[in-house]
Write an enzyme that holds these catalytic residues in place. Structure first.
Site, PDB file in Angstrom:
ATOM      1  N   ASN A   8       2.461  13.059  -0.496  1.00 16.25           N
ATOM      2  CA  ASN A   8       2.411  12.083   0.241  1.00 16.25           C
ATOM      3  C   ASN A   8       2.721  12.727   1.675  1.00 16.25           C
ATOM      4  OD1 ASN A   8       2.528   9.684   1.611  1.00 16.25           O
ATOM      5  ND2 ASN A   8       3.914   8.866   0.341  1.00 16.25           N
ATOM      6  N   ARG A  92      -1.762  11.007  -1.718  1.00 14.24           N
ATOM      7  CA  ARG A  92      -2.057   9.801  -1.203  1.00 14.24           C
ATOM      8  C   ARG A  92      -2.874   9.846   0.105  1.00 14.24           C
ATOM      9  NH1 ARG A  92       2.625   5.938   1.748  1.00 14.24           N
ATOM     10  NH2 ARG A  92       1.288   3.958   1.801  1.00 14.24           N
ATOM     11  N   HIS A 180      -1.127  -0.371   0.719  1.00  6.78           N
ATOM     12  CA  HIS A 180      -0.352  -0.615  -0.269  1.00  6.78           C
ATOM     13  C   HIS A 180      -0.546  -0.721  -1.612  1.00  6.78           C
ATOM     14  CE1 HIS A 180       2.531  -1.765   3.434  1.00  6.78           C
ATOM     15  NE2 HIS A 180       2.702  -0.596   3.108  1.00  6.78           N
ATOM     16  N   ARG A 240       5.455  -2.157  13.923  1.00  7.69           N
ATOM     17  CA  ARG A 240       4.093  -2.873  13.885  1.00  7.69           C
ATOM     18  C   ARG A 240       4.316  -4.136  13.841  1.00  7.69           C
ATOM     19  NH1 ARG A 240       1.697   0.229   9.076  1.00  7.69           N
ATOM     20  NH2 ARG A 240       3.505   1.387   8.708  1.00  7.69           N
ATOM     21  N   GLU A 378       4.879   4.753  -6.461  1.00  3.65           N
ATOM     22  CA  GLU A 378       3.489   5.016  -5.893  1.00  3.65           C
ATOM     23  C   GLU A 378       3.002   6.421  -6.417  1.00  3.65           C
ATOM     24  OE1 GLU A 378       5.012   3.474  -2.438  1.00  3.65           O
ATOM     25  OE2 GLU A 378       3.166   2.969  -1.617  1.00  3.65           O
TER      26      GLU A 378
END
Ligand code: ADP
Length: 404
Positions: A8, A92, A180, A240, A378
């Site tokens: 990742n 990822r 996600h 964000r 994940e």
């Protein structure tokens, strides 16, 4: 034992894990690692699954100057010191665009296609892809599998997938993708074991980390997400803004004289909790801070989670369970309690003791809706996808070339 490396890669760090494949095809996590400080103060830390440290080493900044080199350095260390020689690497990749509703074996054509989505995820996509390109050049026969954060949401119906803009733009890919997805897919896969009474029902999952979003699961399938075309929409995040009237962007361009690049930097790095508080993008720091700006930023975050829960409950036409996950969702009793307060209109009540202990089930006995805390995984999801693609590919006699 054959192994899979899961990577990742971000802008200045690469997280990685090694999974062993047992004789019956089961996946066993063996090693976790992180190379961070890439380009400034590179540091490699690797631990075994039991938490035992295997290495903690720093490098000269010139020797690990980008994330591709960082993964190569970590891979070299794994090979030389631990004799880990993976049969494939699962990566990822944040954006799979409209094309990919599942993980895919990467070749030059796939890579070129994924590079088209760099502008849709400028903080993630270029760094996700750089190690893939570099490994493809050095080891063209080592299978690399791209696992997308968008793929789990590709089954959304047209009402969830469209913006109200001319259809031609939708056709060229301007859509509400949602992100996600690896996290939500993992949660959906875990529900039958950990919360069987809601697994086949209507569940809202709140992935609350530095990046934050929520997903409506209907019978384990994603039907709506708070994230859209890029990872800017929906909930406020560390840096964000979340949902923003596009008129604000026009204002920044026309009235503040900002260039598109400046606006991009502003929206990805200067807004959210950081922009609101002027103190930090880190929820841990904010929730322990009595400065009114920190308090306001936390209140704002909780308020928006509550609003978005209402929207997703409408999409599901009711709600049978609510799941918290990711850094804030898994670790902050304070934020979970505040969000549960916003869900009181749904008949939600909290078990304060269970909540303060980060228990699996944190709703009270009288709650009309169970609230769960489920740690996401994940990396395991990437390993599963990688192994699944490999298993299917091996029917077509893909050659595995080991690195050493
Ligand atoms: P990402 O993977 O998107 O970088 P994480 O899922 O690791 O993010 O979440 C990071 C966020 O979780 C940060 O805002 C951090 O402050 C928050 N967090 C982690 N632990 C806690 C905690 N104990 N209490 C409150 N917030 C926490």
């Amino acid at each position: 034992m054959d192994t899979i490396l899961v990577a990742n890669a971000g802008s200045s760090s690469v997280k990685f894990q090694v999974f062993g494949i047992s004789a019956d095809g089961g996946l066993m996590r063996q090693i976790k690692g992180l190379m961070d400080g890439v380009g400034s103060r590179p540091r490699l830390r690797v631990t075994a699954v039991d938490g035992a440290a295997l290495v903690d080493r720093t490098y000269e900044s010139e020797t690990v100057h980008d994330v591709a080199t960082a993964l190569a350095t970590a891979g070299g260390w794994l090979r030389e010191e631990l004799k880990v020689d993976p049969i494939a690497i699962g990566h990822r990749v944040v954006h799979g665009g409209p094309d990919y509703d599942r993980a895919v074996l990467v070749d030059q054509d796939v890579l070129a296609r994924l590079e088209r989505y760099i502008s849709l995820a400028p903080l993630h996509q270029p760094y996700n892809l750089a190690p893939i390109r570099s490994i493809l050049a050095r080891f063209p026969n080592l299978p690399q599998i791209a696992c997308f954060d968008t793929a789990f949401h590709r089954g959304h119906g047209p009402l969830a997938d469209h913006f109200a803009i001319p259809l031609a733009l939708h056709a060229e890919g301007v859509r509400r993708y949602g992100f996600h997805g690896l996290s939500y897919e993992y949660i959906a896969s875990a529900l039958p074991q950990v919360a069987p009474e809601i697994a086949g029902k209507r569940v809202i999952v709140a992935h609350l980390g530095s990046g934050a979003s929520m997903c409506a699961l209907d019978q384990g399938r994603s039907i709506e997400s708070t994230l859209g075309f890029t990872a800017l929409d929906g909930l406020p995040m560390g840096t964000r803004p979340g949902q923003l009237d596009p008129g604000v962007v026009l204002y920044l361009l026309s009235e503040k004289g900002m260039s598109p690049g400046e606006v991009q930097n502003f929206l990805y790095r200067e807004c959210g909790l950081k922009g609101l508080s002027g103190i930090s993008n880190d929820m841990r720091e904010l929730q322990g801070n009595s400065d009114p700006r920190a308090v306001f930023a936390v209140d704002y975050f909780v308020h928006r989670v509550g609003l978005n829960a209402g929207m997703l409950a409408a999409a599901l036409q009711g709600i049978d369970g609510f799941v918290f996950t990711a850094g804030i969702g898994e670790n902050s009793p304070q934020i979970r309690a505040a969000i549960a307060g916003k869900l009181a209109w749904l008949g939600v009540s909290l078990d304060a003791a269970a909540n303060s202990e980060n228990k699996l089930l944190i709703s009270g006995r009288e709650s009309q809706l169970p609230l769960y805390v489920i740690p996401t995984d994940e990396e395991l999801m990437i390993a599963r996808h990688t192994w699944s693609v490999l298993s299917h590919q091996s029917d077509k006699s893909v050659k595995y070339e080991r690195v050493s």
